[in-house]
Design an enzyme around this catalytic site. Structure first.
Site, PDB file in Angstrom:
ATOM      1  N   CYS B 107       0.863  -1.182   0.000  1.00 48.51           N
ATOM      2  CA  CYS B 107       0.000   0.000   0.000  1.00 48.51           C
ATOM      3  C   CYS B 107       0.897   1.227   0.000  1.00 48.51           C
ATOM      4  O   CYS B 107       1.771   1.353   0.873  1.00 48.51           O
ATOM      5  CB  CYS B 107      -0.890  -0.037   1.244  1.00 48.51           C
ATOM      6  SG  CYS B 107      -1.819   1.479   1.513  1.00 48.51           S
ATOM      7  N   GLU B 142       6.489  -0.116 -13.046  1.00 54.41           N
ATOM      8  CA  GLU B 142       5.073  -0.007 -13.427  1.00 54.41           C
ATOM      9  C   GLU B 142       4.174   0.287 -12.226  1.00 54.41           C
ATOM     10  O   GLU B 142       3.328  -0.544 -11.861  1.00 54.41           O
ATOM     11  CB  GLU B 142       4.607  -1.276 -14.153  1.00 54.41           C
ATOM     12  CG  GLU B 142       5.254  -1.430 -15.511  1.00 54.41           C
ATOM     13  CD  GLU B 142       4.789  -2.679 -16.275  1.00 54.41           C
ATOM     14  OE1 GLU B 142       4.223  -3.578 -15.644  1.00 54.41           O
ATOM     15  OE2 GLU B 142       4.989  -2.738 -17.491  1.00 54.41           O
ATOM     16  N   GLU B 314      10.047  -1.092 -22.245  1.00 51.72           N
ATOM     17  CA  GLU B 314       9.766  -2.483 -22.577  1.00 51.72           C
ATOM     18  C   GLU B 314       9.079  -2.504 -23.940  1.00 51.72           C
ATOM     19  O   GLU B 314       8.078  -1.829 -24.142  1.00 51.72           O
ATOM     20  CB  GLU B 314       8.851  -3.147 -21.525  1.00 51.72           C
ATOM     21  CG  GLU B 314       9.470  -3.178 -20.131  1.00 51.72           C
ATOM     22  CD  GLU B 314       8.612  -3.914 -19.097  1.00 51.72           C
ATOM     23  OE1 GLU B 314       7.602  -4.534 -19.475  1.00 51.72           O
ATOM     24  OE2 GLU B 314       8.971  -3.852 -17.907  1.00 51.72           O
ATOM     25  N   GLU B 362       5.554 -15.540 -15.914  1.00 48.57           N
ATOM     26  CA  GLU B 362       5.704 -15.055 -17.295  1.00 48.57           C
ATOM     27  C   GLU B 362       6.373 -16.065 -18.208  1.00 48.57           C
ATOM     28  O   GLU B 362       6.998 -15.698 -19.197  1.00 48.57           O
ATOM     29  CB  GLU B 362       6.452 -13.712 -17.292  1.00 48.57           C
ATOM     30  CG  GLU B 362       5.626 -12.596 -16.671  1.00 48.57           C
ATOM     31  CD  GLU B 362       6.340 -11.246 -16.647  1.00 48.57           C
ATOM     32  OE1 GLU B 362       7.547 -11.202 -16.924  1.00 48.57           O
ATOM     33  OE2 GLU B 362       5.677 -10.243 -16.334  1.00 48.57           O
ATOM     34  N   GLN B 363       6.243 -17.320 -17.893  1.00 50.87           N
ATOM     35  CA  GLN B 363       6.945 -18.342 -18.684  1.00 50.87           C
ATOM     36  C   GLN B 363       6.495 -18.366 -20.141  1.00 50.87           C
ATOM     37  O   GLN B 363       7.233 -18.841 -21.009  1.00 50.87           O
ATOM     38  CB  GLN B 363       6.804 -19.718 -18.036  1.00 50.87           C
ATOM     39  CG  GLN B 363       5.386 -20.159 -17.787  1.00 50.87           C
ATOM     40  CD  GLN B 363       5.309 -21.461 -16.985  1.00 50.87           C
ATOM     41  OE1 GLN B 363       4.907 -22.478 -17.515  1.00 50.87           O
ATOM     42  NE2 GLN B 363       5.723 -21.424 -15.729  1.00 50.87           N
TER      43      GLN B 363
END
Ligand SMILES: [Zn+2]
Ligand SMILES: [Zn+2]
Ligand SMILES: [Zn+2]
Lengths: 643, 643, 643
Positions: B107, B142, B314, B362-363
């Site tokens: 938070c 991000e 990215e 994220e494979q």
């Protein structure tokens, strides 16, 4: 095969029981399944057992000549028990209570509840274990119904930590196996691991897979506990449990290995309505069920069961209460479903339920009797089926033609990581099964460790984790093989294998998947009457392109008797690949008309008409039927002597 | 412009690092972005730092000639830290935990976590602040990803009360500003104010807007804290952060004012799939991305950034794992996207990521290398792009033609109070941008306080709160102006202004909106090839009706160079109004064929073909290209000398 | 009939009040409704009352000649009150707080809040009970708005247990009545009963029905408490409450029995948008409202009200803020709606609201004035309506033609157990009402205990629980009767009756429903221009098949003047059955053109044009209108002398 029925004597006045038992026998029923929700009547206060009514019911049914399947009442612990340990209920994925007020309100990991379940099981088993009327036992009822296998309670978390400790030994092994270095997810000890829900975004898929395995194992252990007690107090009786439709919450191969007979609950119309069939199919087969639903589960659960012993523990007899829409079956369907179970080798078909209860949650669920005790339409069909079943006798061994390989972790993996919305290993298997069945073939659905030598064709539609045993048996297998996408794409711990997919299957076919795409519906590569849709694997290797789309994308590759399907097993492209392999396997295919299905045993060839119009049986099935006509009306079947 | 790549040395064996660094250089990459998720490896136990591996990685990369962008690891606090203060995580709008197990589990308002984030930032900055290999810093990763800006935790509530106290001074001012007399919502003190979630029905929109501002400010403060530490320990290095696509959770104008360079993460295929494009567009551009997605964000974030310094931190290199469906880009798209970023003025394009990790969340996300370490298709495209980038050198200043005005509170307001389902200021801006881009124009997206004097046309598609500065600059602005609906319709505290909309803009155009309707899709007023749809303002004043529907409803009003668009900026009516204003602005418009886009700099004219078919470049762009052909294949581009 | 308006003096400067009052009178308004959200201004601190401003407002309005409808402010308890007992708020079905920050943040079962509500009611009633300006009282505001009748709080649970104890006396009676033997749901005492939410799967429908009854009773008791106080302190004034559209959260028959006048809030455009009309209807009537929405509620609430005294307490004057899309009404609709309420016998039409507030939740809700205090379009229409209302005077008694029977528990039952997705008793009633209205008939919507002797036709579209009184009155009723599906299908405790449906109605028609199917949309049995859809009852008995589908399925059965509709009352099959019964009832039917509606009183025949095109009034309504034309423009009406 026997016919039977589910019965709740506690719902009805005791003076009616004899009438019911007599009517059951007159309808040709030999089995009656009772007891599985009666805990509050057996033990209305903690420790105060009331056996009298159940003793009487068992005696009445036994004396009428019915064999009793007795259920343990653990699916419905009474309120006083829940109040004595409120944390015995599950929490859902959002952290909400799944409390008392219906059924299945318990967490499989709660040690206190497991003790109580053992206690009541022992009490029932002691009381009736040696009663001559008891022919078999059912543990609990529909494990996992209402999505109750996964619990996100503190009890589940603690048990999960122990389970992980046992599986991985030390936390570094777990961190390494799961790749927890990614996003700093590393743990310093097992007591730091949480359940995979309520994370800020999706948890590690390896974390989810472990939790799915753990959750399944908790069911297996809960069931084993009951099985051991029943074997102690009621030796020699079969033990069974009733599985469900299109349900993969726990590993049924594991469960079945502890049972004598695997049962399942067949509701073709409810399943059609609630599962992923097209709107067109839902209308076309609204009162029959899509023609592969029942057969698929017969063959799936036969493949799970020890010695292929299986049964239908609940058979839909009319409209149900739980689907979005609940039509009535066509006249004849109840008998047809019964005979189809026989054709696939069932030991028992037991209708659910004897008499429609006018109260509580299932008041709109039909039975063989109406709520007023008069015969409902299904009673006559059951009686008809009983006559034919008696006439046909033993149907003989199944004819082995094609096998489709399925494992439960396949579906867990595609649920955890669909990669393309809605892609599912289970449905890839169903669709592959259907493609073969439309060609009139017998199809077995087998686990990866099965003996595949009896088959001329083996299809592996989507099996992310390929055990070494399967890779080995394929190496020596001489029949045709179709391997579908995502097969061999994951290690046991949800990693992409070092050698890339299809992992260990590269020993049986020269292919390496270097890139996979998932495609939104409508994004297709058109071929000649077929299309690549939903998925496309790009491969390296020396296989030959077999089905090539107009734009050069390759749908399927082959090398001798091996095929690699690089797109999702679906629609015309699946039919095309399947029929090529079937033809090279020299299996006797018949292009069946819409709604017709065939099943062959050593003694008979059965033909079923699921369509809503009259259909002529193809000439390839020759001669005059033993029962039925060569032109089948809707919801009618014919039986031929095997050729 | 430099090319770079994101790299996670901690995912791979140390012995591979040198190979990776060499291959990066060979591919033409000059930058490598590391470290942003490595907290558990840097500090595996509280206070026990392990720098060795990171020292080594930095040295290897530096020695290979790569400039390093170092990330602070605050997006992924380790488990031991969360366990030491479990209330540091956010709660979602439903009050559910957003716990450990993925990332961004904190938070922004939790003081304890902010201290810890400062501590780890200081540790990393101290360690590498003066290392010659470090060329710049990235704060966190991000902000707001997975919807993590808003937290409904006790920490957030307490901080919100302080923030309100600071903003309003006394509670009567707040009550008055928000109109809390309505529904007896008046407070007696700031400690009576709750967060706006979990109210019986919707909370006061002024309450929500304050909470959105507060939540944004918490991000800005969190980032400032890191920036100050980095400036102290690593003076002279650029500081950046990576923004996302179609994301408005915090005010990027505010954030950028604390950074040297604003970065963003460009995933054209994932964004196409996940955001509100039509099904037809999603199919048509499935492997390219809708042609304005990347450019829109380039221009949006350039407009946010200090001195227009921005980069792509990215860049999508192949299929991703997080969209509903995840196809591969067409061959050539990765290079095209790279060159397009250059055309819009990027300092850097950094591919995400170097090598596909075979484990964790994220494979299935592609990299420049495959999981087995072999080149993936994008590696060659990066290399090609590097050659062209080198060949073109500095592209020169952007050509200024049209400006579109956007503020983040505009989108907050339309989210809080859409009034018609789905109406959104952000998408009004996107659609207005697209309408201009289809005419071959350069478009800047600017904040309300921007200098608009360089432009021939200014479009204000939907800006509910119009600051006095904008009203003032429009008064002296001599170009064409289009003002869209809801502009000037709210005061700073979410009230309708006393003078009615467009509020302060009534000083620049004689119009007063007396009534607004929102219209369900399909409820249209047809004009001549266009239609009024979704919204209709009824106005008073002396503007002249310009576009009048057949039934007399007025779509747009004009007075000299000012236009008021009384319907939603969408479709043909938007094209019609835009092209009239463009023509009067005497901008060189080109009606571009489907999928073609143009970008002009002082030195070059770039043309990009986003369509999936061959397209001839219009004659209006004359001559022979420096690179590329006049007839562009799909996913190909051409560069001309500026005319 | 009077016209009035809702007014919030606390929103505006005191110096404006006189202007407002004068403008109200000039517009022809006689009533002003105030006070219902003003608690925080009346009592800004616990026990500190500030009456001055309200005294002044009451005096200003009274002196202007307006009769005041004073509301009790209990729908909006102030923050300090909630903070003093935080458990006074409701919990939703998922267990989440429904906290402060909007309105209706209280649980009807919370004893502490009920005391506080009594206290503030007494304070207001004491202050103004005898003021000559006060003509009537409104209790609270829109009980149940935002789905606030059901609360799942501990207070509700405790009160539910007491309520059950009172209703069932001992727990065995409850167990028996609910059929709790099913799934071992038996309780040993009332304090074991939980609320029916958060169960593992759906709770017993009898449990839900009891909870719905309890929840309704809590509203009734809360209202009674206020009524008693108001009668004590303000004797002789009418007491009213404002009901809502398509809302069945509590039993309005019960509520109305404690009131003098039943009011309701009429928002035809909002209701069209938010409720289950087809997309085509939503477009066709977007700016008028589907033509039966307002009339249906007029007739429904007149049927609920004591002595048929009812009014419109809120009338939509322009676009609202709360529907998915919010268009403006056609010019003329506000006047048309006003006159239609008069035609149906309203005592009052009060517009909501006087002036659009520029702040808080309803800032986009139109009023008779714009936010800037200038007239909005509706002001002129109100003035026009006032003139006509004055001209027509008393409209006389309604003409009785057909009655449709509705009970609130019918809708609770179909919500609890739709059996087929979306099937609803309320909408069966609405559709039956519409079928009659399209034939130009007056329709009363009456409770089951109503006197049905004045009617030539009684329709019972879907009334699961048939009280003996209704069965008895039907036995002696000589008119035509249509009984629809599910009628008589449940006992008072949600059981199928022993004699099967239609239960007690078997005394009035020889039919027994033996099986019911629900059918997915599209699964139809086509008849001659009509179809059986969504539902099909199979029956036994001696009724004659009247409408038989091509495949032999029977849509409706008849025996003399009784009809049993075996399919869902919907579309062409409903029109066909209705028109047969209407014709046999010798009612004067007129096939009305699209959008035209007729209402007859003793003195007048009113004709309303809801269509968006010009319509000629059918010849069956002869002569020259008193007001209006024989050819009606859109949104126009005509009034004829009764024939
Ligand atoms: Zn036997
Ligand atoms: Zn450089
Ligand atoms: Zn009067």
């Amino acid at each position: 095969m026997h016919l039977g029925v589910c019965y709740y004597p506690e719902h009805w006045p005791q003076e009616r029981w004899k009438t019911d038992a007599r009517m059951m026998r007159e309808a040709g029923l030999a089995r009656v399944r009772i007891g599985e929700f009666a805990w509050s009547r057996i033990e209305s206060e903690p420790g105060r057992y009331d056996w009298q009514w159940l003793d009487d019911a068992v005696d009445v049914l036994h004396e009428a000549g019915l064999g009793i399947i007795m259920g343990t009442p653990t699916a419905t612990p009474p309120k006083w028990l829940v109040d004595s340990m409120p944390d015995m209920v599950a929490l859902d994925r959002q952290g909400r209570l799944r409390g008392f007020g219906s059924r299945r309100h318990y967490c499989f990991s709660h040690a206190g509840y497991r003790e109580q379940a053992a206690r009541i099981t022992r009490a029932v088993a002691e009381r009736y274990g040696e009663h001559p009327g008891i022919v078999s036992w059912q543990t609990d009822n529909e494990y996992g119904c209402h999505d109750t296998v996964q619990s996100f309670s503190p009890a589940a978390r603690d048990a999960f930590r122990l389970w992980l400790n046992e599986r991985y030994g030390d936390i570094t092994a777990l961190n390494e196996a799961w790749g927890n270095v990614f996003w700093s997810m590393e743990y310093r000890g097992f007591d730091e691991v949480e359940l995979p829900n309520l994370t800020a975004t999706e948890a590690n898929p390896a974390h989810w897979l472990a939790f799915r395995r753990f959750s399944s194992d908790q069911v297996i252990a809960f069931n084993q506990m009951q099985v051991e007690i029943l074997r102690e107090f009621s030796p020699g009786r079969d033990i069974t449990h009733n599985a469900m439709g299109f349900y993969t919450g726990y590993d049924h191969h594991d469960l079945a290995s502890d049972l004598d007979v695997l049962g399942w609950d067949s509701y073709p119309l409810g399943f059609l309505e609630m599962f992923r069939f097209s709107d067109q199919e839902k209308l076309h087969f609204a009162r029959q069920g899509q023609p592969d639903i029942a057969a698929f589960h017969h063959d799936l659960y036969r493949g799970c069961a020890k010695d292929e012993r299986w049964s239908v523990l609940e058979q839909q007899p009319g409209p149900v209460n739980w689907a979005r829409h609940n039509p009535a079956p066509l006249d004849g369907m109840v008998a047809l479903w019964t005979l189809e179970a026989m054709a696939h080798g069932a030991e028992l078909v037991s209708y659910f339920r004897w008499r429609q209860a006018p109260f509580a949650q299932e008041q709109m669920h039909a039975g063989l009797l109406r709520p007023d005790g008069e015969p409902a339409p299904a009673l006559g069909e059951a009686q008809h089926a009983a006559d034919i079943v008696a006439q046909l006798g033993n149907v003989g061994q199944p004819v082995r033609q094609a096998a489709v390989v399925f494992s439960y972790d396949s579906e867990w993996i595609t649920q955890i990581q669909p990669q393309g919305e809605g892609l599912s290993a289970l449905w890839a298997v169903f669709d592959s099964y259907r493609a073969l069945r439309k060609l009139g073939l017998n199809v077995d659905i087998v686990p990866p460790h099965a003996d595949i030598s009896p088959y001329a064709l083996v299809v592996i539609p989507c099996l992310p984790i390929v055990p070494e045993t399967l890779a080995a048996s394929l190496e020596s297998f001489e029949g045709q093989v179709i391997v579908g996408p995502r097969t061999g794409s994951r290690t046991i711990d949800f990693r992409i294998p070092d050698e890339l997919p299809p992992g260990p299957l590269q020993s049986t076919m020269p292919v390496k998947v270097t890139r996979s795409e998932s495609l939104r519906p409508g994004l297709e590569h058109a071929g000649d009457g077929w299309a690549i849709a939903r998925w496309l694997d790009h491969v390296e290797g020396t296989m030959e392109a077999e089905l090539v789309a107009k734009d050069g994308a390759v749908a399927s590759w082959r090398a001798g008797s091996r095929r690699y399907l690089a797109t999702w097993p679906l629609g015309a492209v699946l039919d095309e690949v399947t029929s090529r392999a079937v033809s090279e396997a020299e299996l006797r295919a018949i292009e069946l008309p819409d709604g017709l299905r065939v099943r062959r045993t050593a003694k008979y060839t059965f033909v079923f008409n699921y369509s809503s119009h009259k259909v002529a049986i193809p000439e390839a099935i020759a001669g005059a039927p033993i029962t039925g006509l060569r032109e089948l009306a809707p919801a009618r079947y014919a039986v031929f002597a095997a050729d």
